[in-house]
Write an enzyme that holds these catalytic residues in place. Structure first.
Site, PDB file in Angstrom:
ATOM      1  N   SER A  14     -55.940  -7.106  44.035  1.00 21.56           N
ATOM      2  CA  SER A  14     -55.281  -5.795  43.941  1.00 21.56           C
ATOM      3  C   SER A  14     -55.544  -4.921  45.161  1.00 21.56           C
ATOM      4  CB  SER A  14     -55.760  -5.057  42.691  1.00 21.56           C
ATOM      5  OG  SER A  14     -55.199  -3.756  42.682  1.00 21.56           O
ATOM      6  N   THR A  61     -52.100  -3.581  35.330  1.00 21.48           N
ATOM      7  CA  THR A  61     -51.292  -4.636  35.923  1.00 21.48           C
ATOM      8  C   THR A  61     -51.340  -5.881  35.043  1.00 21.48           C
ATOM      9  OG1 THR A  61     -50.781  -5.778  37.985  1.00 21.48           O
ATOM     10  CG2 THR A  61     -53.107  -5.405  37.543  1.00 21.48           C
ATOM     11  N   LYS A  65     -49.570  -4.850  30.752  1.00 25.83           N
ATOM     12  CA  LYS A  65     -48.642  -3.704  30.741  1.00 25.83           C
ATOM     13  C   LYS A  65     -48.007  -3.468  29.372  1.00 25.83           C
ATOM     14  CE  LYS A  65     -47.329  -3.839  35.621  1.00 25.83           C
ATOM     15  NZ  LYS A  65     -46.219  -3.880  36.580  1.00 25.83           N
ATOM     16  N   GLU A  77     -39.913   8.200  28.629  1.00 23.81           N
ATOM     17  CA  GLU A  77     -38.697   7.460  28.281  1.00 23.81           C
ATOM     18  C   GLU A  77     -38.583   6.193  29.143  1.00 23.81           C
ATOM     19  OE1 GLU A  77     -36.825   8.005  25.739  1.00 23.81           O
ATOM     20  OE2 GLU A  77     -35.409   6.410  26.233  1.00 23.81           O
ATOM     21  N   ASP A 101     -42.988   1.834  38.288  1.00 25.31           N
ATOM     22  CA  ASP A 101     -42.458   0.730  39.105  1.00 25.31           C
ATOM     23  C   ASP A 101     -41.022   1.003  39.573  1.00 25.31           C
ATOM     24  OD1 ASP A 101     -44.706  -0.876  39.110  1.00 25.31           O
ATOM     25  OD2 ASP A 101     -44.092  -2.052  37.365  1.00 25.31           O
ATOM     26  N   ALA A 129     -41.087  -6.696  35.334  1.00 30.02           N
ATOM     27  CA  ALA A 129     -40.708  -5.964  36.547  1.00 30.02           C
ATOM     28  C   ALA A 129     -39.233  -5.578  36.501  1.00 30.02           C
ATOM     29  CB  ALA A 129     -41.009  -6.803  37.781  1.00 30.02           C
ATOM     30  N   ASN A 149     -30.533 -13.925  34.830  1.00 29.07           N
ATOM     31  CA  ASN A 149     -31.843 -14.550  34.639  1.00 29.07           C
ATOM     32  C   ASN A 149     -31.667 -16.028  34.324  1.00 29.07           C
ATOM     33  OD1 ASN A 149     -34.710 -14.282  34.527  1.00 29.07           O
ATOM     34  ND2 ASN A 149     -34.611 -14.525  32.315  1.00 29.07           N
ATOM     35  N   ARG A 150     -32.663 -16.815  34.744  1.00 29.55           N
ATOM     36  CA  ARG A 150     -32.670 -18.254  34.447  1.00 29.55           C
ATOM     37  C   ARG A 150     -32.503 -18.453  32.938  1.00 29.55           C
ATOM     38  NH1 ARG A 150     -38.155 -21.165  36.178  1.00 29.55           N
ATOM     39  NH2 ARG A 150     -38.910 -19.680  34.621  1.00 29.55           N
ATOM     40  N   TYR A 214     -44.195  -9.726  48.011  1.00 28.66           N
ATOM     41  CA  TYR A 214     -44.445  -9.551  49.448  1.00 28.66           C
ATOM     42  C   TYR A 214     -45.473 -10.589  49.866  1.00 28.66           C
ATOM     43  CZ  TYR A 214     -48.129  -6.963  47.156  1.00 28.66           C
ATOM     44  OH  TYR A 214     -49.142  -6.626  46.310  1.00 28.66           O
TER      45      TYR A 214
HETATM   46  P1  NDP Z   1     -42.772 -11.939  34.412  1.00 33.09           P
HETATM   47  O1  NDP Z   1     -43.678 -13.118  34.268  1.00 33.09           O
HETATM   48  O2  NDP Z   1     -42.685 -10.929  33.325  1.00 33.09           O
HETATM   49  O3  NDP Z   1     -41.256 -12.494  34.652  1.00 33.09           O
HETATM   50  C1  NDP Z   1     -41.023 -13.515  35.550  1.00 33.09           C
HETATM   51  C2  NDP Z   1     -39.524 -13.616  35.851  1.00 33.09           C
HETATM   52  O4  NDP Z   1     -39.364 -14.561  36.901  1.00 33.09           O
HETATM   53  C3  NDP Z   1     -38.684 -14.118  34.679  1.00 33.09           C
HETATM   54  O5  NDP Z   1     -37.410 -13.517  34.730  1.00 33.09           O
HETATM   55  C4  NDP Z   1     -38.573 -15.629  34.993  1.00 33.09           C
HETATM   56  O6  NDP Z   1     -37.407 -16.241  34.438  1.00 33.09           O
HETATM   57  C5  NDP Z   1     -38.451 -15.581  36.479  1.00 33.09           C
HETATM   58  N1  NDP Z   1     -38.816 -16.824  37.173  1.00 33.09           N
HETATM   59  C6  NDP Z   1     -40.054 -17.339  37.356  1.00 33.09           C
HETATM   60  N2  NDP Z   1     -39.974 -18.481  38.088  1.00 33.09           N
HETATM   61  C7  NDP Z   1     -38.657 -18.677  38.368  1.00 33.09           C
HETATM   62  C8  NDP Z   1     -37.941 -19.674  39.084  1.00 33.09           C
HETATM   63  N3  NDP Z   1     -38.553 -20.700  39.676  1.00 33.09           N
HETATM   64  N4  NDP Z   1     -36.600 -19.557  39.183  1.00 33.09           N
HETATM   65  C9  NDP Z   1     -35.964 -18.506  38.613  1.00 33.09           C
HETATM   66  N5  NDP Z   1     -36.584 -17.536  37.904  1.00 33.09           N
HETATM   67  C10 NDP Z   1     -37.924 -17.617  37.784  1.00 33.09           C
HETATM   68  O7  NDP Z   1     -43.177 -11.262  35.787  1.00 33.09           O
HETATM   69  P2  NDP Z   1     -42.919  -9.745  36.216  1.00 33.09           P
HETATM   70  O8  NDP Z   1     -41.535  -9.398  35.821  1.00 33.09           O
HETATM   71  O9  NDP Z   1     -44.023  -8.885  35.753  1.00 33.09           O
HETATM   72  O10 NDP Z   1     -43.041  -9.807  37.803  1.00 33.09           O
HETATM   73  C11 NDP Z   1     -42.084 -10.479  38.616  1.00 33.09           C
HETATM   74  C12 NDP Z   1     -42.511 -10.403  40.062  1.00 33.09           C
HETATM   75  O11 NDP Z   1     -42.414  -9.081  40.546  1.00 33.09           O
HETATM   76  C13 NDP Z   1     -43.966 -10.848  40.266  1.00 33.09           C
HETATM   77  O12 NDP Z   1     -44.003 -11.786  41.307  1.00 33.09           O
HETATM   78  C14 NDP Z   1     -44.685  -9.582  40.657  1.00 33.09           C
HETATM   79  O13 NDP Z   1     -45.711  -9.841  41.593  1.00 33.09           O
HETATM   80  C15 NDP Z   1     -43.581  -8.754  41.285  1.00 33.09           C
HETATM   81  N6  NDP Z   1     -43.819  -7.311  41.154  1.00 33.09           N
HETATM   82  C16 NDP Z   1     -43.946  -6.561  42.297  1.00 33.09           C
HETATM   83  C17 NDP Z   1     -44.169  -5.208  42.225  1.00 33.09           C
HETATM   84  C18 NDP Z   1     -44.303  -4.428  43.490  1.00 33.09           C
HETATM   85  O14 NDP Z   1     -44.754  -3.266  43.431  1.00 33.09           O
HETATM   86  N7  NDP Z   1     -43.911  -4.968  44.635  1.00 33.09           N
HETATM   87  C19 NDP Z   1     -44.289  -4.505  40.938  1.00 33.09           C
HETATM   88  C20 NDP Z   1     -44.118  -5.370  39.790  1.00 33.09           C
HETATM   89  C21 NDP Z   1     -43.904  -6.727  39.917  1.00 33.09           C
HETATM   90  P3  NDP Z   1     -37.414 -16.827  32.926  1.00 33.09           P
HETATM   91  O15 NDP Z   1     -37.246 -15.638  32.029  1.00 33.09           O
HETATM   92  O16 NDP Z   1     -36.241 -17.736  32.913  1.00 33.09           O
HETATM   93  O17 NDP Z   1     -38.724 -17.522  32.750  1.00 33.09           O
END
Ligand code: NDP
Length: 274
Positions: A14, A61, A65, A77, A101, A129, A149-150, A214
């Site tokens: 972090s 984090t 969350k 909200e 976020d 996210a 989404n996948r 990133y």
């Molecule tokens: P989650 O685990 O809640 O969700 C993951 C998502 O990624 C799902 O939609 C999943 O699809 C999809 N996914 C994972 N692998 C693949 C793949 N190979 N091909 C296609 N889709 C894929 O994670 P979060 O939503 O919490 O976070 C997502 C990303 O955002 C993380 O990497 C996190 O680090 C980043 N993030 C960055 C922030 C920033 O401030 N820069 C803030 C918050 C998050 P499925 O539903 O089909 O499994």
């Protein structure tokens, strides 16, 4: 001294302690901010203990969350719609939850002069996210916001929650033959070196592509986007700093400048591979 922390597991990666300490220095606020590793089944205990020790607020984090939302006496909200809380404030025996976020993402896009109003936006992913950014993106009044989404039913569940006719859910294959002005990758795919299997035609020569992930180099998604002719690529480091600035503002009532911290983090990230 007022105490703040970030709860997560894992947490050693972090950058929040660094960011908030820089904000405190810059704004002359006296506070401490630590990272706290929390056992997967001990989130509530960790929060209660921190409050008893005089903690004033915390960031939350992965993977806590959603649990944080359940713990709150009051939630904003945007946190309710996101189904997740990343910022806790403790006052008068109340736990108040918010989610910064989405506002962090929008602020970062604007700092890169990316237009959102009346634009066609594609949001890839339907995890925490993605959920967190839907409401702040809709507030900018895009002409359309498509969530792809996948696993399609997760995107459909987000649409069902919002009841907004600018929003729609699509599978990756259903995206064809549309193209978009802005594409935001809110999946974690880049972390494992994968590009979501979206059709290349979603990108036209004026498309901006954003990856919430990133890394030291451009992520695989951003590299792919550039190869497809995207006009501009942006990673999520700015979102990280700007969501932190919003948390800091909620706690302290002062909005820190983000440019200098972002420059320092970018340098540290670049130097880390040398
Ligand atoms: P989650 O685990 O809640 O969700 C993951 C998502 O990624 C799902 O939609 C999943 O699809 C999809 N996914 C994972 N692998 C693949 C793949 N190979 N091909 C296609 N889709 C894929 O994670 P979060 O939503 O919490 O976070 C997502 C990303 O955002 C993380 O990497 C996190 O680090 C980043 N993030 C960055 C922030 C920033 O401030 N820069 C803030 C918050 C998050 P499925 O539903 O089909 O499994």
């Amino acid at each position: 001294m007022d105490q703040y922390c970030v709860f997560g597991n894992p947490i050693e990666q972090s950058r929040s302690p660094f960011i908030h300490q820089q904000f405190a220095l810059q704004t002359g606020q006296k506070l401490s901010y630590q990272a706290q590793l929390v056992a997967l089944d001990k989130f509530e205990t960790a929060v209660t203990t921190f409050i008893q020790q005089g903690g004033k607020g915390a960031n939350v984090t992965v993977p806590f969350k959603e649990q944080a939302l359940q713990l709150c006496d009051q939630v904003s909200e945007r946190a309710k719609q996101a189904g997740a809380v990343n910022t806790l404030s403790f006052s008068d025996h109340q736990i108040i939850g918010d989610n910064t976020d989405g506002i962090g993402l929008v602020a970062d896009l604007k700092s890169h002069q990316v237009t959102l109003n009346n634009q066609r936006i594609l949001l890839i992913g339907a995890g925490g996210a993605a959920k967190g950014v839907v409401l702040p993106l809709l507030a900018e009044k895009p002409s359309v916001l498509v969530i792809a989404n996948r696993t399609l039913n997760k995107a459909e569940a987000i649409i069902a929650q919002h009841n907004n006719d600018r929003l729609c859910a699509k599978s990756y294959t259903q995206l064809s033959p549309s193209s978009f002005d802005l594409i935001i990758n809110a999946t974690s795919a880049s972390l494992s070196g994968f590009v979501p299997a979206i059709p290349a035609e979603v990108i036209h020569n004026n498309t901006v592509c954003y990856d919430m992930v990133y890394q030291q180099e451009a992520t695989v998604f951003l590299q792919w986007a550039k190869q497809q002719g995207a006009r501009k690529i942006i990673d999520g480091l700015g979102m990280l700093v700007k969501q932190a600035a919003e948390s800091f503002y909620l706690w302290r009532g002062v909005k820190p400048q983000t440019d200098e911290v972002l420059t320092q983090l970018r340098k540290a990230l670049t130097d880390s591979g040398r």
